[in-house]
Design an enzyme around this catalytic site. Structure first.
Site, PDB file in Angstrom:
ATOM      1  N   GLU A  42      33.253  48.689  56.171  1.00  0.00           N
ATOM      2  CA  GLU A  42      32.013  48.390  55.471  1.00  0.00           C
ATOM      3  C   GLU A  42      32.341  47.243  54.515  1.00  0.00           C
ATOM      4  O   GLU A  42      33.271  47.352  53.718  1.00  0.00           O
ATOM      5  CB  GLU A  42      31.570  49.641  54.697  1.00  0.00           C
ATOM      6  CG  GLU A  42      30.197  49.483  54.128  1.00  0.00           C
ATOM      7  CD  GLU A  42      29.733  50.712  53.340  1.00  0.00           C
ATOM      8  OE1 GLU A  42      30.381  51.772  53.430  1.00  0.00           O
ATOM      9  OE2 GLU A  42      28.722  50.573  52.632  1.00  0.00           O
ATOM     10  N   ARG A 266      43.817  60.518  57.105  1.00  0.00           N
ATOM     11  CA  ARG A 266      43.851  59.251  56.383  1.00  0.00           C
ATOM     12  C   ARG A 266      45.184  59.081  55.673  1.00  0.00           C
ATOM     13  O   ARG A 266      45.892  60.056  55.408  1.00  0.00           O
ATOM     14  CB  ARG A 266      42.696  59.151  55.384  1.00  0.00           C
ATOM     15  CG  ARG A 266      42.765  60.126  54.219  1.00  0.00           C
ATOM     16  CD  ARG A 266      41.736  59.796  53.125  1.00  0.00           C
ATOM     17  NE  ARG A 266      40.444  59.443  53.660  1.00  0.00           N
ATOM     18  CZ  ARG A 266      39.820  58.284  53.414  1.00  0.00           C
ATOM     19  NH1 ARG A 266      40.362  57.354  52.687  1.00  0.00           N
ATOM     20  NH2 ARG A 266      38.633  58.059  53.900  1.00  0.00           N
ATOM     21  N   LYS A 276      37.602  52.658  47.312  1.00  0.00           N
ATOM     22  CA  LYS A 276      37.126  51.336  46.918  1.00  0.00           C
ATOM     23  C   LYS A 276      36.408  51.391  45.572  1.00  0.00           C
ATOM     24  O   LYS A 276      36.461  50.452  44.804  1.00  0.00           O
ATOM     25  CB  LYS A 276      36.183  50.790  48.006  1.00  0.00           C
ATOM     26  CG  LYS A 276      36.967  50.169  49.155  1.00  0.00           C
ATOM     27  CD  LYS A 276      36.045  49.518  50.162  1.00  0.00           C
ATOM     28  CE  LYS A 276      35.756  50.447  51.306  1.00  0.00           C
ATOM     29  NZ  LYS A 276      35.113  49.854  52.447  1.00  0.00           N
TER      30      LYS A 276
HETATM   31  P1  ATP Z   1      37.220  54.168  50.967  1.00  0.00           P
HETATM   32  O1  ATP Z   1      36.877  55.622  51.127  1.00  0.00           O
HETATM   33  O2  ATP Z   1      38.624  53.904  50.567  1.00  0.00           O
HETATM   34  O3  ATP Z   1      36.244  53.427  50.154  1.00  0.00           O
HETATM   35  P2  ATP Z   1      36.026  53.736  53.472  1.00  0.00           P
HETATM   36  O4  ATP Z   1      36.399  54.799  54.429  1.00  0.00           O
HETATM   37  O5  ATP Z   1      34.705  53.796  52.838  1.00  0.00           O
HETATM   38  O6  ATP Z   1      37.171  53.571  52.419  1.00  0.00           O
HETATM   39  P3  ATP Z   1      35.457  51.765  55.417  1.00  0.00           P
HETATM   40  O7  ATP Z   1      35.287  50.318  55.175  1.00  0.00           O
HETATM   41  O8  ATP Z   1      34.277  52.586  55.749  1.00  0.00           O
HETATM   42  O9  ATP Z   1      36.159  52.329  54.124  1.00  0.00           O
HETATM   43  O10 ATP Z   1      36.622  52.037  56.448  1.00  0.00           O
HETATM   44  C1  ATP Z   1      36.904  51.292  57.584  1.00  0.00           C
HETATM   45  C2  ATP Z   1      37.853  52.079  58.431  1.00  0.00           C
HETATM   46  O11 ATP Z   1      39.073  52.300  57.748  1.00  0.00           O
HETATM   47  C3  ATP Z   1      37.287  53.438  58.789  1.00  0.00           C
HETATM   48  O12 ATP Z   1      37.508  53.671  60.148  1.00  0.00           O
HETATM   49  C4  ATP Z   1      38.067  54.377  57.929  1.00  0.00           C
HETATM   50  O13 ATP Z   1      38.191  55.636  58.527  1.00  0.00           O
HETATM   51  C5  ATP Z   1      39.406  53.666  57.797  1.00  0.00           C
HETATM   52  N1  ATP Z   1      40.088  54.058  56.567  1.00  0.00           N
HETATM   53  C6  ATP Z   1      39.620  53.977  55.315  1.00  0.00           C
HETATM   54  N2  ATP Z   1      40.501  54.491  54.435  1.00  0.00           N
HETATM   55  C7  ATP Z   1      41.569  54.901  55.158  1.00  0.00           C
HETATM   56  C8  ATP Z   1      42.812  55.527  54.840  1.00  0.00           C
HETATM   57  N3  ATP Z   1      43.149  55.823  53.578  1.00  0.00           N
HETATM   58  N4  ATP Z   1      43.665  55.796  55.855  1.00  0.00           N
HETATM   59  C9  ATP Z   1      43.349  55.493  57.112  1.00  0.00           C
HETATM   60  N5  ATP Z   1      42.203  54.916  57.488  1.00  0.00           N
HETATM   61  C10 ATP Z   1      41.316  54.623  56.527  1.00  0.00           C
HETATM   62 MG    MG Z   2      33.016  54.149  54.395  1.00  0.00          MG
END
Ligand code: ATP
Ligand code: MG
Length: 559
Positions: A42, A266, A276
């Site tokens: 995102e 994760r 984030k």
């Molecule tokens: P955050 O929760 O840190 O804000 P997010 O999951 O909202 O991160 P996205 O931009 O939606 O961030 O994530 C893009 C991809 O990265 C998704 O497939 C998500 O599952 C993966 N991802 C995000 N954080 C992690 C993590 N800590 N370990 C592994 N994969 C991750």
């Molecule tokens: Mg997300």
């Protein structure tokens, strides 16, 4: 032995992770001819090391099995998203060494998603609800009690279509209406209790501008986008496992390409926060200098710190793919970058906490140049030239007046080798009026010159720089950003910011051999016996700035 256990045994020997096993089975059974994965960020922030794990996994699997990976921006929420983030995300993925097959945006599919929503309405599987957010929430019920049906649930298809079109046309204000899937208000999986598909947001989108004022929800959009791109293995983190049945439900009801979702744990790291929202807060409130502050777990921060893409890929590999939540030790990441830099980085000598060492038997003004390999792994490879004079700096803790046993560095009356150069002997310790050591008067053994005479061994070897040649640089000594290992489990009533490490950055001058400034490897360099340092973009022609990437060992003495 059954075939099944035989296969399992072989897989164990081949050390496949569970996703590799699934993919190999899918390819072997002919379910798919080739695989397609995607990385779906995102664009609402900078990527962090958790995303790096996901990138390495998605791109890595496709690469290993001859498939492809799309980059898809999950830009379904216009309020938090920005092109600044899009650009940084692309830069970070390229830096990690991966190439995407197609660059897509969920917003590219808004029209298709809208049509499918109408299709679900026509099938009697979606309806427009006029209830407020609170009413909808209250109507969901709880895990132990069923929800209650919305009074608008049984609108006719015609009415639903008319209202949904009016929603699209901007007739209603934010929150006035939503589109919900019509499933089961008593379903044991709460997500099935008529989940939201669309909400009204009157906001400009970074790509579609003001074209849309209704935006699809994650659960509705994600699987459909995967399906449009013929993603075979849609890999996401564990918390989405309860969403999987809903992911499947939409795809099944629409009868579109059957993408499948798989979940892995994760990445969590000790001494690190990764959400984030928190990272944004650290930036906005000035706890760090920006998204690329070298203490940040962002990819741009880690890059500025001196980590290499190779070391991050190695780290992602070592972390592996788990099905259960776990916390990885930050030291593993440091270990990986040490491995990589140890092999590849150039060496230079630098003194962080100088004390002067004077050779009383050196001819004043005389300069000798020593050849030293840039990397000890290739002793016959390229060298730098290191000037030696009678006026040197050594690091303060390479001398002790009353050393303990097993201290092999310099002491009064003792000998030590100055790396690449002579053996010197400490003859006199000079102190100021407060008792601080300000100078060590030494003599040198001319016969100990490397390459000349007979090689004499002494127990200690220390680094040094020639005072008249030394270049002053700024060293930024970074440490962990937080003091607590388990940042995911801080006690109630406490805030993660209560655990900011006040000593996470120390700035000091260092004195380095002149060749350091000519280094153009683009990699972090090793300050011999101290650690790895990477030139920072804050460097000016007057003063170079170096970020400490990591120490040489965990418990190295110069901290
Ligand atoms: P955050 O929760 O840190 O804000 P997010 O999951 O909202 O991160 P996205 O931009 O939606 O961030 O994530 C893009 C991809 O990265 C998704 O497939 C998500 O599952 C993966 N991802 C995000 N954080 C992690 C993590 N800590 N370990 C592994 N994969 C991750
Ligand atoms: Mg997300």
């Amino acid at each position: 032995m059954t075939t099944e256990t035989a296969v399992r045994d072989v897989n164990e020997i081949r050390n496949l992770n569970f996703l590799e096993e699934i993919i190999e089975n899918d390819l072997a059974s002919g379910k798919y001819e080739s695989i397609m994965t995607r990385f779906p960020p995102e664009p609402n922030g900078y990527l962090h090391i958790g995303h790096a794990k996901s990138i390495c996994l998605n791109f890595g699997l496709a690469k290993k099995y001859g498939g492809k990976t799309n980059l898809r921006f999950d830009d379904t929420n216009p309020v938090k998203e920005d092109t600044e983030y899009v650009d940084s995300i692309k830069e970070d993925i390229k830096w990690l060494g991966f190439e995407w097959a197609g660059e897509y945006y969920a917003s590219d599919y808004f029209e298709q998603l809208y049509e499918w929503a109408e299709e679900l309405i026509k099938k009697g599987l979606a309806y427009v609800d006029d209830q407020s957010q609170e009413e909808i929430r209250a109507g969901r019920g709880t895990v132990s009690t069923p929800g209650t049906e919305s009074p608008y649930r049984n609108r006719s298809v015609e009415e639903n279509l008319r209202l949904f079109r009016e929603m699209r046309d901007g007739k209603y204000a934010d929150g006035e209406k939503v589109l919900r899937a019509k499933i089961d208000m008593a379903h044991p999986n709460m997500l099935f209790r008529d989940p939201l598909m669309y909400r009204i947001i009157h906001a400009s989108h970074h790509r579609t501008g003001d074209k849309w004022c209704i935006y699809p929800m994650y659960d509705y959009a994600h699987g459909e986008c995967d399906s449009i791109e013929h993603i075979t293995h849609s890999i996401c983190t564990l918390e989405f496992d309860v969403h999987r049945p809903l992911y499947d439900w939409f795809i099944e009801k629409l009868g579109i390409f059957p993408s499948h979702q798989y979940e892995f744990a994760r990445l969590n790291l000790t001494y690190t926060v990764m959400s984030k929202r928190k990272l944004l807060e650290l930036v906005k409130n000035g706890y760090v200098s920006g998204w690329d502050d070298p203490r940040m777990p962002t990819i741009c921060g880690i890059r500025r710190r001196g980590y290499t893409p190779e070391s991050i890929r190695m780290f992602a590999d070592k972390v592996g793919v788990a099905k259960r939540e776990n916390i990885i030790d930050l030291q593993l990441m440091e270990w990986c970058v040490r491995q990589d830099l140890n092999e590849r980085s150039n060496r230079y000598m630098a003194v962080l906490d100088p004390v002067k060492l004077t050779l009383t038997d050196w001819e004043p003004g005389k300069v000798e140049w020593f050849e030293a390999p840039l990397n000890p792994a290739s002793p016959d490879g390229p060298c730098r030239r290191v000037p030696f004079t009678g006026e040197l700096y050594i690091d303060r803790d390479d001398f002790m007046e009353e050393p303990p046993k097993k201290y092999f560095r310099l002491r009064p009356g003792g000998e030590v080798r100055l790396k690449y150069a002579y053996i010197v002997k400490c003859e006199e310790v000079v102190k100021d009026s407060e008792g601080n050591i300000i100078e060590l008067k030494c003599t040198h053994d001319p016969a100990s010159r490397p390459g000349g005479g007979e090689w004499r061994k002494v127990k200690g070897t220390i680094h040094w720089v020639s005072v008249p040649h030394a270049v002053k640089v700024e060293a930024r000594i970074y440490d962990k950003l937080f003091t607590e290992a388990q940042m995911g489990q801080i006690p109630e009533g406490k805030d993660y910011k209560d655990y900011l490490n006040p000593d996470s950055l120390k700035v000091q001058d260092a004195f380095a051999e002149p060749a350091l400034l000519e280094d153009n490897s683009g990699l972090a360099v090793q300050f011999e016996r101290i650690g790895y340092f990477f030139k920072d973009p804050d460097s000016t022609p007057e003063k170079a700035v170096f970020n400490r990437t990591t120490t040489l060992k965990d418990s190295f003495r110069i901290e």
